[in-house]
Write a protein that holds these residues in place. Sequence first.
Motif, PDB file in Angstrom:
ATOM      1  N   SER A  29     -21.020  29.230  -0.325  1.00  0.00           N
ATOM      2  CA  SER A  29     -19.626  29.430   0.080  1.00  0.00           C
ATOM      3  C   SER A  29     -19.577  30.578   1.078  1.00  0.00           C
ATOM      4  O   SER A  29     -20.537  31.344   1.224  1.00  0.00           O
ATOM      5  CB  SER A  29     -18.744  29.727  -1.138  1.00  0.00           C
ATOM      6  OG  SER A  29     -19.213  30.878  -1.815  1.00  0.00           O
ATOM      7  N   ARG A  30     -18.445  30.675   1.770  1.00  0.00           N
ATOM      8  CA  ARG A  30     -18.313  31.700   2.799  1.00  0.00           C
ATOM      9  C   ARG A  30     -17.911  33.028   2.171  1.00  0.00           C
ATOM     10  O   ARG A  30     -17.048  33.082   1.293  1.00  0.00           O
ATOM     11  CB  ARG A  30     -17.282  31.268   3.841  1.00  0.00           C
ATOM     12  CG  ARG A  30     -17.155  32.232   5.025  1.00  0.00           C
ATOM     13  CD  ARG A  30     -16.229  31.674   6.087  1.00  0.00           C
ATOM     14  NE  ARG A  30     -16.731  30.421   6.636  1.00  0.00           N
ATOM     15  CZ  ARG A  30     -17.684  30.344   7.568  1.00  0.00           C
ATOM     16  NH1 ARG A  30     -18.239  31.452   8.032  1.00  0.00           N
ATOM     17  NH2 ARG A  30     -18.067  29.176   8.027  1.00  0.00           N
ATOM     18  N   LEU A  73     -22.736  33.604   4.715  1.00  0.00           N
ATOM     19  CA  LEU A  73     -22.775  32.669   3.598  1.00  0.00           C
ATOM     20  C   LEU A  73     -23.506  33.292   2.417  1.00  0.00           C
ATOM     21  O   LEU A  73     -24.486  34.020   2.583  1.00  0.00           O
ATOM     22  CB  LEU A  73     -23.480  31.376   4.006  1.00  0.00           C
ATOM     23  CG  LEU A  73     -22.798  30.529   5.086  1.00  0.00           C
ATOM     24  CD1 LEU A  73     -23.637  29.298   5.394  1.00  0.00           C
ATOM     25  CD2 LEU A  73     -21.399  30.124   4.652  1.00  0.00           C
ATOM     26  N   ARG A  80     -23.366  24.456   7.631  1.00  0.00           N
ATOM     27  CA  ARG A  80     -22.101  24.562   8.356  1.00  0.00           C
ATOM     28  C   ARG A  80     -21.232  23.369   7.977  1.00  0.00           C
ATOM     29  O   ARG A  80     -21.677  22.227   8.059  1.00  0.00           O
ATOM     30  CB  ARG A  80     -22.345  24.600   9.864  1.00  0.00           C
ATOM     31  CG  ARG A  80     -21.066  24.673  10.698  1.00  0.00           C
ATOM     32  CD  ARG A  80     -21.393  24.857  12.165  1.00  0.00           C
ATOM     33  NE  ARG A  80     -21.994  26.173  12.403  1.00  0.00           N
ATOM     34  CZ  ARG A  80     -22.542  26.533  13.560  1.00  0.00           C
ATOM     35  NH1 ARG A  80     -22.598  25.664  14.562  1.00  0.00           N
ATOM     36  NH2 ARG A  80     -23.055  27.745  13.699  1.00  0.00           N
ATOM     37  N   HIS A 129     -14.365  23.842   6.070  1.00  0.00           N
ATOM     38  CA  HIS A 129     -13.931  24.336   4.765  1.00  0.00           C
ATOM     39  C   HIS A 129     -12.623  23.710   4.307  1.00  0.00           C
ATOM     40  O   HIS A 129     -12.320  23.711   3.109  1.00  0.00           O
ATOM     41  CB  HIS A 129     -13.794  25.863   4.814  1.00  0.00           C
ATOM     42  CG  HIS A 129     -15.089  26.556   5.092  1.00  0.00           C
ATOM     43  ND1 HIS A 129     -15.927  27.013   4.114  1.00  0.00           N
ATOM     44  CD2 HIS A 129     -15.708  26.839   6.270  1.00  0.00           C
ATOM     45  CE1 HIS A 129     -16.996  27.562   4.658  1.00  0.00           C
ATOM     46  NE2 HIS A 129     -16.891  27.468   5.973  1.00  0.00           N
TER      47      HIS A 129
END
Length: 731
Positions: free
Chosen positions: A491-492, A497, A558, A561
Amino acid sequence: MRRRRSRRARGAHGLLLVVTVALAVPGTASGHAAFSDAVPEPGSRLEASPSRVVLAFTEALNRRLTRATLIDARSGEAVAASARFEGGDRLVLRPRGALPSAPYRVVWHTVSRLDGHALEGSFGFGVRTAAPGGEAQLEQSPLARDGWLRVALRGLLYVLTIFFGGGLLVGALLSPATPAGWLRGGAVGQGRDAARRAWRRTCLAGWIAAAAAVAVALVETSDAAGSIGPGAIDAYVLSTASGLARLATVACLAAAALVAARWRRVAAALLVGALLSIAIGGHANSASPRGLAVTSDWLHLVAATVWIGGIAQIVLAWLPRIRSLDSADRRSVMRNVLAPFGRIALPAFAVVVAAGVVNAVIELGRLRELWSSGYGLALATKVALVGVVALASYVHALRLRPRLVSARSDGHPTAERRHWRLLGLEPGLGVGVVGVAALLAVVPVPPRQLFERAEAGDESPTGPASLRAPRRGELAVAWHAGPWIAAAWMSRAADGLAGTVRLFSPNLVAPHAAIGVRGAVTTVCGKGCARFRRVQGAELRLAVATRHRRYDAVLPARWDHGGEREASRLAKAATRVMRRLRTVRVAEHLSGGVGLAVTSRYRLQAPDRYASVVRSVQVNRDVVIGARSWFKSGDGQWRYETLGDRFDARSFFPWVGHLRGARLLGRFRRRVDVALADPGGADASRPPFWFVLTIDRATMRVVRMRMTAPGHFMTQRYFAFDAPGTIRPPR
């Protein structure tokens, strides 16, 4: 004199160095289609009936001779189930109905397409109850199923072939114009008779070797197929490369014995061909890289035939006559027989060692397997015997003989007796070497296969919490790092990340391995687990290392989201389009992460037809129409069978039924990439799957698919959509 001693000293040191290196030399061992993994996991307890039982093996299987039976462990009765092969090394059992609560055992019998050897074993699992006996049971005794007979016949074949080959090959090198002329011994009066008798023995050994090769082929056919009838011979000998190699051994030996009297060079070439067919029919044919392994094994056999076979020829020709010769004639034998042979024996021994070292690297993987496994201990015994033969040769050829040959009279009787005794010991030791080699030829599992499987993990399965669907805003993707699944949940975060990487074996076991993520800060979170943060870029680059190996994997990192709903919609729409196709063609690449990959080409025709060409060790073809199936292996005949279930073209696409965890990896002008992540069930009856679908935006057709599943790492490319054509039964 000093120069002569210096040369002898250098030769002695070189020979001792070669003998030391020989301590890593393996023999001509034969691999088998050994049990690798299964789903359900051996010894597991399932809370629901499995829809299928998958058995994975280490080598390509002979489909006609491999079988498996599902047995109710309480009653001992077989459970009705259909069997079907997937790829070259997997067998799938599908129970006819739901399995009731009970312990079950799967009993299997495999025959390898690569080396032709048979292996048997079993494993158990339980449905809502404990498994019977727990773990897999693998037969590893080389003496099972009349193993002594197979060892004895193969040992006889090796002894006779080496003796026959020694006479042909050494004769071709030292006396090409005269049969066994190199054994005459110069001016010795008995030399002509010794050479004539030696040549008769050589020719007789060739015929007996051919008969022994026939016996070996028949006994191994009986072991693999259960009989030696025409059908068994066709399935075992005539339909696989390993069977044809056994047939070629018989043909080459018989032809060499037939033409030896008139065309000795042709006979020598045929003998070399027989040794090549022995190498192709053994474990080298299943090793990787196969070309190097077969070539090395072949050179190992040819050189050993020159060295050991030549020694045996000399001893049988002259040792019984030595007592009747005077001192001058004995020195003549040393000078005119032993010395010329020594000039080719030492290079042959060097080739034996060099080829053996290559085999050791390919087959064993690590030196300590020599003393940590049964196979290794047998191999170490053989190496020790080879070392004793080499030491005896060194003493009588380089230490004693030069002094005896240079003497003008019988001035060293003790040294001469020691010389002939050491020479006489060598054939007996050589028979011991060949006997151990024959034993190794029927050992079921080379230690490297056991080592690789043990390295993949221990007996404790990873907990269910380790496999989960991605949370909102999280991406779950996977691919393989060698034989293992490398799965990541990411997750970001503010600095890039962050997430977790976990490794899983084909049985969802966490292996002992270190995980590194390029450009990231990583911490260990358990066995086969690492947490990472501060990852930048579009890819997650992993480096997975054990004490002995390193594997790399690249995962996409990538995604959109906020595109979860769109990704789910695209995956479902593309699935509907693919299931409505009338025809489509598929190019597939399937791998277990290590070893040989399988490439396949499919033609699908709705509603229930497909034709396939599968390339692995050899080419296999399938045609399926409804519940009817035709199968063809290599250049053999088409064989018909009835399937347990009717084929449904709509279910061919692997991601059908796994449309979970959809994430939008990227939008492009003509295509879009969607990731899917299905964590499976709480037990082995529903394994996890990860997919990446490449969808054509104009047609909504899937043009490429990548699948990650336990033991299955596959890519498929789809083309020729709705092209005209009809799949018909083969003629």
